[in-house]
Structures are given as C-alpha cells and as structure tokens.
Design an enzyme around this catalytic site. Structure first.
Site, PDB file in Angstrom:
ATOM      1  N   TYR A 131     -18.775 -22.086  27.201  1.00 11.38           N
ATOM      2  CA  TYR A 131     -18.045 -21.425  28.286  1.00 11.38           C
ATOM      3  C   TYR A 131     -18.794 -21.544  29.614  1.00 11.38           C
ATOM      4  O   TYR A 131     -18.257 -21.186  30.667  1.00 11.38           O
ATOM      5  CB  TYR A 131     -17.801 -19.928  27.984  1.00 11.38           C
ATOM      6  N   HIS A 156     -19.776 -23.009  16.606  1.00 16.29           N
ATOM      7  CA  HIS A 156     -18.504 -22.888  17.327  1.00 16.29           C
ATOM      8  C   HIS A 156     -17.364 -23.667  16.643  1.00 16.29           C
ATOM      9  O   HIS A 156     -16.229 -23.231  16.633  1.00 16.29           O
ATOM     10  CB  HIS A 156     -18.709 -23.385  18.764  1.00 16.29           C
TER      11      HIS A 156
HETATM   12  P1  NAP Z   1      -6.320 -14.163  25.057  1.00 16.07           P
HETATM   13  O1  NAP Z   1      -7.343 -13.111  25.009  1.00 16.07           O
HETATM   14  O2  NAP Z   1      -5.290 -14.231  23.994  1.00 16.07           O
HETATM   15  O3  NAP Z   1      -5.507 -14.083  26.442  1.00 16.07           O
HETATM   16  C1  NAP Z   1      -6.148 -14.078  27.673  1.00 16.07           C
HETATM   17  C2  NAP Z   1      -5.073 -14.056  28.752  1.00 16.07           C
HETATM   18  O4  NAP Z   1      -4.391 -12.797  28.744  1.00 16.07           O
HETATM   19  C3  NAP Z   1      -5.651 -14.226  30.132  1.00 16.07           C
HETATM   20  O5  NAP Z   1      -4.741 -14.995  30.890  1.00 16.07           O
HETATM   21  C4  NAP Z   1      -5.709 -12.800  30.677  1.00 16.07           C
HETATM   22  O6  NAP Z   1      -5.569 -12.816  32.081  1.00 16.07           O
HETATM   23  C5  NAP Z   1      -4.503 -12.190  30.026  1.00 16.07           C
HETATM   24  N1  NAP Z   1      -4.647 -10.731  29.807  1.00 16.07           N
HETATM   25  C6  NAP Z   1      -5.614 -10.092  29.137  1.00 16.07           C
HETATM   26  N2  NAP Z   1      -5.373  -8.770  29.076  1.00 16.07           N
HETATM   27  C7  NAP Z   1      -4.211  -8.573  29.744  1.00 16.07           C
HETATM   28  C8  NAP Z   1      -3.435  -7.432  30.027  1.00 16.07           C
HETATM   29  N3  NAP Z   1      -3.801  -6.223  29.591  1.00 16.07           N
HETATM   30  N4  NAP Z   1      -2.290  -7.595  30.765  1.00 16.07           N
HETATM   31  C9  NAP Z   1      -1.902  -8.810  31.201  1.00 16.07           C
HETATM   32  N5  NAP Z   1      -2.613  -9.948  30.964  1.00 16.07           N
HETATM   33  C10 NAP Z   1      -3.758  -9.835  30.234  1.00 16.07           C
HETATM   34  O7  NAP Z   1      -6.958 -15.624  25.172  1.00 16.07           O
HETATM   35  P2  NAP Z   1      -8.367 -16.350  24.987  1.00 16.07           P
HETATM   36  O8  NAP Z   1      -9.196 -16.208  26.186  1.00 16.07           O
HETATM   37  O9  NAP Z   1      -8.044 -17.708  24.501  1.00 16.07           O
HETATM   38  O10 NAP Z   1      -9.077 -15.606  23.748  1.00 16.07           O
HETATM   39  C11 NAP Z   1      -9.936 -14.493  23.899  1.00 16.07           C
HETATM   40  C12 NAP Z   1     -11.387 -14.855  23.655  1.00 16.07           C
HETATM   41  O11 NAP Z   1     -11.572 -15.433  22.389  1.00 16.07           O
HETATM   42  C13 NAP Z   1     -11.938 -15.918  24.618  1.00 16.07           C
HETATM   43  O12 NAP Z   1     -12.156 -15.440  25.912  1.00 16.07           O
HETATM   44  C14 NAP Z   1     -13.179 -16.308  23.869  1.00 16.07           C
HETATM   45  O13 NAP Z   1     -14.197 -15.336  24.040  1.00 16.07           O
HETATM   46  C15 NAP Z   1     -12.668 -16.346  22.438  1.00 16.07           C
HETATM   47  N6  NAP Z   1     -12.193 -17.692  22.027  1.00 16.07           N
HETATM   48  C16 NAP Z   1     -12.910 -18.384  21.101  1.00 16.07           C
HETATM   49  C17 NAP Z   1     -12.524 -19.640  20.686  1.00 16.07           C
HETATM   50  C18 NAP Z   1     -13.332 -20.367  19.652  1.00 16.07           C
HETATM   51  O14 NAP Z   1     -13.156 -21.596  19.493  1.00 16.07           O
HETATM   52  N7  NAP Z   1     -14.202 -19.699  18.936  1.00 16.07           N
HETATM   53  C19 NAP Z   1     -11.369 -20.247  21.220  1.00 16.07           C
HETATM   54  C20 NAP Z   1     -10.623 -19.520  22.152  1.00 16.07           C
HETATM   55  C21 NAP Z   1     -11.041 -18.254  22.533  1.00 16.07           C
HETATM   56  P3  NAP Z   1      -6.535 -11.906  33.035  1.00 16.07           P
HETATM   57  O15 NAP Z   1      -7.897 -12.487  32.917  1.00 16.07           O
HETATM   58  O16 NAP Z   1      -5.918 -12.081  34.370  1.00 16.07           O
HETATM   59  O17 NAP Z   1      -6.435 -10.501  32.516  1.00 16.07           O
END
Ligand code: NAP
Length: 282
Positions: free
Chosen positions: A52, A112
């Site tokens: 990241y 990862h």
């Molecule tokens: P997510 O958490 O499903 O969605 C994030 C999105 O939702 C962002 O656009 C965020 O925008 C929005 N959001 C969050 N809370 C909100 C709310 N209360 N109201 C409206 N919009 C909201 O997606 P993700 O980032 O893919 O997954 C979460 C975490 O999982 C990542 O950040 C990472 O730490 C981890 N991850 C790990 C892997 C892996 O390969 N291990 C892959 C993907 C993700 P705003 O920022 O504007 O709120």
C-alpha cells in the site's frame, strides 16, 4: 492488547478486535489524519501492507494519536514482489516494515498473496521464526485457497490465525469459511463494503432504512454476525469512521441475515491479481 472496548475474536494466542481500519489507497496526509482520528476515536485495529506504500504514514498517524502501542492491533503484509518470499528477503522486508511503522512489533504479519515462485516450505518457516523472534505476535496468510492453507500448515509450527480474503454480501466463500472454521482460522473480510457496491443494493438499502442505519453498517453487521469473522472497512474520510465502528453494535434479525445471505452472485468478486490469484474456492 488490554482493556479492549469492543468485541474480540480469538484464534491461537491472537485476540483480534472484530473491526479494523483498512488503509489501502489511503495515502499522504489523508492517511496520517485518518489513522490518528481512528485511534483517538476508539479503533483498536489497523490494517496496512507493504504494497500500500503507506506504512510510514500509518506510523505517523499512530505517533500523532499518542495511543500506546499495546492498546491496538496492527497488521502488515509482505508482498511477493522481487522474490521477497525467499526466507532472508522476507525477514529483511519484515524489519523494514517495522522501521516504517515506527514499532518494534506488529500483532499480525501476513503473506499477502500465495506465490508459486517460492515454496511455502521456505516462507512459512521464515514467518514462524519472525514470530519466535518477537517481530510479530501472530502470523497469517491472505488470498490463500484451501489447498494453499493445507500446504502452509505442513510447514507451520505456530498457528496460522487468519486468512484475509475478499468477503462481503456479493461473494460466497462458503466452502472456504467452513474449512477455516474446522481449522480454527479466522476469516478476515477485506473489501467488506464490496468497494462501494453495497451502497446501491436495494435489499441492503431497505434493511438500512428500517434500522435507520447506513448500508455500510448493514454489510458490516452481516459479516460480523458470524463469530468466526473480522472486517476491515477502509475509509479515508473521518466522517465515515464512527459509523463504520458503530456497526459492531448492530443486530440484524434472522430474516434480514438470510436475505443478505442470498445476494452472493457469480460475478461478485472485486479483486483479482493477474500474477498471483489462486484458483478460488467458493
Ligand atoms: P471497502 O472497505 O469495501 O470499501 C472502501 C470504499 O468504501 C471506499 O471508497 C470508501 O470511501 C468507502 N466507504 C467506507 N466507509 C464508508 C461509509 N461509511 N459511507 C460511504 N462510503 C464509505 O474496500 P477495500 O479498501 O478494498 O477493503 C478494505 C481494506 O481491506 C483495504 O483498505 C485493505 O486494508 C484490505 N484489503 C486487503 C486486500 C488483500 O489482498 N489482502 C485486498 C483488498 C483490500 P471513503 O474513503 O471516501 O470513505
């Protein structure tokens, strides 16, 4: 971790707060601010990764918050680029992460992605050794399928406590979940808001309206209704932090849980990595 204010899940020796802050695509000052705000607000779990490119900013946010290191659970992940999974490179990479984060240890260190180029017979013992040396309190994996985990377990002499995988209402993961349950490994749900897709779903919106909560809270509450799961929603917007955290208090009815449980679809997956994705279980 001491005096946790919200629920924890246990696996092996790990005590993991059920809801953490995801930080993928949180960068720069925005990342520093959101980590600082989250910790001051009561978040007890932060998720980052070398890939990241924000470990330094996460570290600065932690420092700015003034919250003591033993009051929250910190995860990072080692990416398989540049053959980092060779044992010596993996160990060096882990040390670099700690330096970037400004800490002596993480609570959880994950591989990862699986990586066919370097065998798990090398990487898993290296990860175990890092735990024994105290650089991480626990170890785990991410994006592993069942076959990957069966193989990893052959080489692990400490528990693999987590498999961090994509999980939200639009993806199944039933087979993987029951395998993980049988092996006392927690399913850590990444992209728990389906990267925004949950906001437009009519059933989720209807349930949200009935409870006077947000669709994000409905999705998180549904995930956390199973006590073998953890969720790590990402936000860079401090206004979204409190609502996401409050989802840990939301109780959905059996009928609502069932309705959401029927939303899984064959094209629901959001994350594929062309170089590393294994053959997914459903
Ligand atoms: P997510 O958490 O499903 O969605 C994030 C999105 O939702 C962002 O656009 C965020 O925008 C929005 N959001 C969050 N809370 C909100 C709310 N209360 N109201 C409206 N919009 C909201 O997606 P993700 O980032 O893919 O997954 C979460 C975490 O999982 C990542 O950040 C990472 O730490 C981890 N991850 C790990 C892997 C892996 O390969 N291990 C892959 C993907 C993700 P705003 O920022 O504007 O709120």
């Amino acid at each position: 971790m001491s005096n946790t204010r919200y629920n924890i899940r246990t696996a092996g020796q790990a005590k993991i707060p059920v809801l953490g802050l995801g930080t993928w695509q949180s960068t720069g000052q925005e990342c520093i601010n959101v980590v600082n705000e989250a910790l001051k607000m009561g978040y007890e779990h932060i998720d980052t990764a070398q890939a990241y490119d924000n470990e330094k900013e996460v570290g600065q946010g932690i420092k700015k918050s003034g919250v003591a290191r033993d009051k929250f659970f910190l995860t990072t992940k080692i990416f398989p680029d540049d053959m980092k999974f060779e044992p010596e490179k993996l160990k060096a990479a882990a040390k670099r992460s700690l330096e970037n984060l400004g800490t002596d240890y993480v609570d959880l260190l994950l591989l990862h992605w699986p990586d066919d180029r370097v065998p798990l017979s090398e990487t898993i013992p290296a990860l175990c050794e890092l735990q024994k040396q105290g650089l991480t309190r626990n170890i785990g994996v991410s994006n592993f399928n069942i076959a990957n985990i069966i193989e990893a377990k052959k080489y692990a002499d400490v528990p693999i406590v987590v498999n961090q995988v994509e999980f939200h209402p639009f993806i199944k993961q039933h087979t993987l979940q029951s395998f993980l349950n049988n092996h006392h490994i927690l399913l850590e749900a990444y992209s728990p808001l389906a990267r925004g897709d949950v906001f437009d779903n009519e059933i989720i919106k209807e349930i949200a309206e009935q409870h006077n909560i947000t669709p994000a809270q409905v999705s998180l509450a549904w995930i956390l209704s199973d006590n073998k799961r953890i969720a790590i929603p990402k936000t860079s917007n401090p206004d979204h932090l409190q609502g996401n955290l409050d989802a840990v208090e939301v109780q959905l009815s059996a009928d609502e849980l069932e309705k959401i449980g029927k939303l899984a679809r064959s094209d629901g997956r959001k994350i594929e990595h062309p170089d590393y994705s294994p053959e997914w279980d459903d």
